[in-house]
Scaffold this active site. Structure first.
Site, short mmCIF file in Angstrom:
data_model
loop_
_atom_site.label_atom_id
_atom_site.label_comp_id
_atom_site.label_asym_id
_atom_site.label_seq_id
_atom_site.Cartn_x
_atom_site.Cartn_y
_atom_site.Cartn_z
N GLU A 98 24.94 46.07 40.60
CA GLU A 98 25.89 44.94 40.57
C GLU A 98 25.22 43.67 41.07
OE1 GLU A 98 29.85 45.58 42.18
OE2 GLU A 98 29.63 47.75 41.96
N HIS A 130 33.22 44.86 37.43
CA HIS A 130 34.00 46.09 37.56
C HIS A 130 33.03 47.27 37.66
CE1 HIS A 130 37.34 48.82 37.07
NE2 HIS A 130 36.65 49.46 36.16
N ARG A 166 43.54 42.25 43.67
CA ARG A 166 44.92 42.04 43.21
C ARG A 166 44.95 41.83 41.70
NH1 ARG A 166 47.87 44.27 46.58
NH2 ARG A 166 49.67 43.28 45.62
N ILE A 167 45.78 42.61 41.03
CA ILE A 167 45.98 42.41 39.59
C ILE A 167 46.61 41.04 39.37
CG2 ILE A 167 47.28 43.21 37.58
CD1 ILE A 167 46.97 46.05 38.63
N ARG A 189 54.84 38.37 42.99
CA ARG A 189 53.49 38.10 42.47
C ARG A 189 53.36 36.67 41.98
NH1 ARG A 189 49.57 42.45 41.70
NH2 ARG A 189 50.63 44.36 42.29
N1 NHR Z 1 43.73 40.81 36.39
C1 NHR Z 1 43.74 40.76 35.06
N2 NHR Z 1 44.80 40.22 34.47
N3 NHR Z 1 42.73 41.22 34.30
C2 NHR Z 1 41.66 41.77 34.89
O1 NHR Z 1 40.67 42.20 34.12
C3 NHR Z 1 41.59 41.87 36.30
C4 NHR Z 1 42.66 41.36 37.03
C5 NHR Z 1 42.67 41.41 38.44
C6 NHR Z 1 41.64 42.01 39.11
C7 NHR Z 1 39.54 43.27 39.20
C8 NHR Z 1 39.81 44.76 39.13
C9 NHR Z 1 38.75 45.63 38.68
O2 NHR Z 1 37.60 45.20 38.47
C10 NHR Z 1 40.59 42.55 38.40
C11 NHR Z 1 40.53 42.48 37.01
C12 NHR Z 1 42.68 45.49 41.44
C13 NHR Z 1 43.36 46.49 40.78
C14 NHR Z 1 44.62 47.06 41.38
O3 NHR Z 1 45.14 48.05 40.90
C15 NHR Z 1 42.88 46.92 39.57
C16 NHR Z 1 41.73 46.35 39.05
C17 NHR Z 1 41.04 45.35 39.71
C18 NHR Z 1 41.51 44.93 40.92
N4 NHR Z 1 45.18 46.42 42.45
C19 NHR Z 1 46.42 46.80 43.12
C20 NHR Z 1 47.54 45.78 42.79
O4 NHR Z 1 48.71 46.18 42.91
C21 NHR Z 1 46.24 46.81 44.60
C22 NHR Z 1 45.18 47.73 45.06
C23 NHR Z 1 44.72 47.46 46.48
O5 NHR Z 1 45.12 46.48 47.11
O6 NHR Z 1 43.86 48.26 46.95
O7 NHR Z 1 47.24 44.60 42.50
O8 NHR Z 1 38.99 46.84 38.51
C1 GAR Z 2 32.19 46.15 44.21
O1 GAR Z 2 31.64 47.42 44.00
C2 GAR Z 2 33.02 45.73 43.02
O2 GAR Z 2 32.50 46.15 41.78
C3 GAR Z 2 34.28 46.46 43.32
O3 GAR Z 2 34.49 46.32 44.69
C4 GAR Z 2 33.21 46.19 45.35
C5 GAR Z 2 33.20 44.93 46.17
O4 GAR Z 2 32.10 44.87 47.00
N1 GAR Z 2 35.39 45.90 42.59
C6 GAR Z 2 36.49 46.56 42.33
O5 GAR Z 2 36.62 47.73 42.65
C7 GAR Z 2 37.55 45.79 41.62
N2 GAR Z 2 38.67 46.64 41.40
P1 GAR Z 2 31.70 43.49 47.69
O6 GAR Z 2 32.94 42.92 48.35
O7 GAR Z 2 30.66 43.88 48.69
O8 GAR Z 2 31.18 42.59 46.62
#
Ligand code: NHR
Ligand code: GAR
Length: 196
Positions: free
Chosen positions: A174, A109, A91-92, A65
C-alpha cells in the site's frame, strides 16, 4: 498545483507516505488531514509535518449520516481541495457526499478488487484459501469499493498467515502503490498501475 485533503480514521501510515511523496517535485500538495475519530494517531503525525488538521466525530451525529457529511463538507471546503484521498477512512459515504466531490475522490482498499469489498478483507481471503492478496487504489463512487481501478499491488499468501501477518505484508505494498497512484491521478492520468 492540485490541493489534496486526506481523510483518515486511524494510525495514518498511508497518509504519511502520501505527504512524504508530495514534498518536492509533485503535481499536488497536502492542505488538510481530517479524521472522523479524535483519537486517530495520524492527526499528531500530520500536525508534526505542518499540515492543517480537523476532526469531525461521527459519534456526535448518531444515526444522522447526512448531518455528519454536511459537517465534513463544511470542514473540508474552506481548504478548496481538488482531490480527496481516503487513507484508512472507515465511514461509508452517502451519495450526497460522493456527489459533492464527484471524480475528485480516491481510496486505498486492502484487497484485490473486485474481490472482498467492505471490511475484514484479509480474514476473508484466508478463509477462501486464496494464494494471493493485495490492495487496490480506486476512484470513489456511490457504490462501495466499486469505482474505476487506478492501481493494484499483489502479494503472496504464505503458509501459516493470519489476518495480521497478511495485512502487514499488504501494507508494505500500500505504501508503494498509493503515492504512485495519487501522483498519477493528480497529473490527470487514469491509466492503472500494476505492481507485483
Ligand atoms: N464510500 C463510498 N460511497 N464508496 C466507497 O468506495 C467508499 C466509501 C467510504 C469508505 C473506504 C472503505 C474501504 O476501503 C471507503 C470506500 C468503511 C466501511 C464500513 O463498513 C466499508 C468500506 C470502507 C470503509 N464502515 C462502517 C460504517 O457503518 C463502520 C465500520 C467501523 O467504524 O469500523 O460506515 O473498504
Ligand atoms: C490500510 O490497510 C487501509 O488499506 C485500510 O486500513 C488501513 C489503514 O492504515 N483501509 C480500510 O480497511 C478501509 N476500509 P493506516 O491508517 O496506517 O493508513
Amino acid at each position: 498545483m492540485k490541493r489534496v485533503a486526506i481523510l483518515i480514521s486511524g494510525g495514518g501510515s498511508n497518509m504519511v507516505r502520501l505527504v512524504e511523496d508530495m514534498i518536492g517535485d509533485h503535481p499536488a500538495r497536502p492542505v488538510l488531514v481530517l479524521a472522523n475519530n479524535p483519537s486517530a494517531g495520524g492527526l499528531a503525525k500530520a500536525a508534526a509535518m505542518g499540515i492543517a488538521t480537523a476532526v469531525v466525530d461521527h459519534r456526535d451525529f448518531k444515526g444522522d449520516r447526512e448531518g455528519f457529511e454536511k459537517a465534513l463538507i463544511s470542514a473540508i471546503d474552506p481548504f478548496e481541495p481538488d482531490i480527496l484521498a481516503l487513507a484508512g477512512f472507515m465511514r461509508i459515504l452517502t451519495p450526497v457526499f460522493v456527489g459533492h466531490y464527484a471524480e475528485r475522490m480516491i481510496n486505498i482498499h486492502p484487497s484485490l478488487l473486485p474481490k472482498y469489498r467492505g471490511l475484514h478483507t484479509h480474514a476473508r481471503a484466508l478463509e477462501a484459501g486464496d494464494d494471493e492478496a493485495g490492495c487496490t487504489v480506486h476512484e470513489v463512487t456511490a457504490e462501495l469499493d466499486d469505482g474505476p481501478i487506478l492501481g493494484q499491488a499483489r502479494v503472496p499468501v504464505k503458509a501459516g498467515d493470519t489476518p495480521d501477518t497478511l495485512s502487514a505484508r499488504v501494507l508494505v505494498q500500500e505504501h508503494k502503490l498509493y503515492p504512485m497512484a495519487l501522483r498519477r491521478f493528480a497529473s490527470g492520468d487514469k491509466s492503472p498501475i500494476l505492481l507485483g
